[in-house]
Write a protein that holds these residues in place. Structure first.
Motif, PDB file in Angstrom:
ATOM      1  N   SER A 174     -65.105   5.642  25.230  1.00 17.93           N
ATOM      2  CA  SER A 174     -65.140   5.869  23.780  1.00 17.93           C
ATOM      3  C   SER A 174     -65.881   4.750  23.046  1.00 17.93           C
ATOM      4  N   LYS A 175     -65.951   3.596  23.656  1.00 13.81           N
ATOM      5  CA  LYS A 175     -66.641   2.457  23.037  1.00 13.81           C
ATOM      6  C   LYS A 175     -68.083   2.310  23.512  1.00 13.81           C
ATOM      7  N   SER A 176     -68.432   3.091  24.510  1.00 15.70           N
ATOM      8  CA  SER A 176     -69.772   3.011  25.078  1.00 15.70           C
ATOM      9  C   SER A 176     -70.790   3.677  24.162  1.00 15.70           C
ATOM     10  N   ARG A 177     -71.939   3.142  24.101  1.00 20.43           N
ATOM     11  CA  ARG A 177     -73.035   3.740  23.331  1.00 20.43           C
ATOM     12  C   ARG A 177     -73.930   4.588  24.247  1.00 20.43           C
ATOM     13  N   ASP A 204     -62.126   9.890  19.481  1.00 17.37           N
ATOM     14  CA  ASP A 204     -62.932   8.757  19.031  1.00 17.37           C
ATOM     15  C   ASP A 204     -64.279   8.717  19.750  1.00 17.37           C
ATOM     16  N   ALA A 205     -64.264   9.028  21.031  1.00 12.49           N
ATOM     17  CA  ALA A 205     -65.512   9.049  21.797  1.00 12.49           C
ATOM     18  C   ALA A 205     -66.485  10.062  21.200  1.00 12.49           C
ATOM     19  N   ASN A 213     -60.859   4.935  27.096  1.00 13.24           N
ATOM     20  CA  ASN A 213     -61.109   4.023  25.977  1.00 13.24           C
ATOM     21  C   ASN A 213     -62.453   3.310  26.143  1.00 13.24           C
ATOM     22  N   ALA A 214     -62.773   2.922  27.356  1.00 15.98           N
ATOM     23  CA  ALA A 214     -64.068   2.270  27.609  1.00 15.98           C
ATOM     24  C   ALA A 214     -65.219   3.233  27.303  1.00 15.98           C
ATOM     25  N   LYS A 251     -67.855   8.923  17.721  1.00 14.48           N
ATOM     26  CA  LYS A 251     -68.856   7.852  17.775  1.00 14.48           C
ATOM     27  C   LYS A 251     -70.130   8.248  18.511  1.00 14.48           C
ATOM     28  N   SER A 268     -58.376   8.700  21.965  1.00 18.52           N
ATOM     29  CA  SER A 268     -59.538   7.996  22.523  1.00 18.52           C
ATOM     30  C   SER A 268     -60.686   8.964  22.798  1.00 18.52           C
TER      31      SER A 268
END
Length: 88
Positions: free
Chosen positions: A11-14, A52-53, A8-9, A56, A49
């Protein structure tokens, strides 16, 4: 839960390459589960997740890779009927 949290982390990383890293963690989980460690069983949250990664990431081929993971998830569910891996 730690592996799901890590995925999850990512997946939120740019950060460039984060989707591939999330997918790598998924592969590790699958292998450990296949080797008999029930604690590493990927579930719906794990898979979504990683999808999602990729969604994004903005990387070339990301949408196709996300779709492949979803397709794999559907086949896995249809084969096993395991509610823990049911696509949502």
């Amino acid at each position: 839960y730690s592996y799901n949290t890590l995925i999850n982390a990512w997946s939120k990383s740019r950060e460039r390459g984060s989707a591939a890293r999330a997918e790598h963690v998924l592969r590790v989980m699958r292998q450990r589960f296949a080797d008999g460690d029930e604690d590493f069983k990927p579930n719906t949250r794990t898979m979504t997740s990683v999808i999602d990664a990729w969604a994004k990431s903005g990387e070339k081929g990301a949408a196709k890779r996300a779709e492949q993971i979803l397709d794999n998830m559907i086949v896995n569910y249809e084969t096993s009927r395991d509610p823990d891996v049911r696509p949502n």
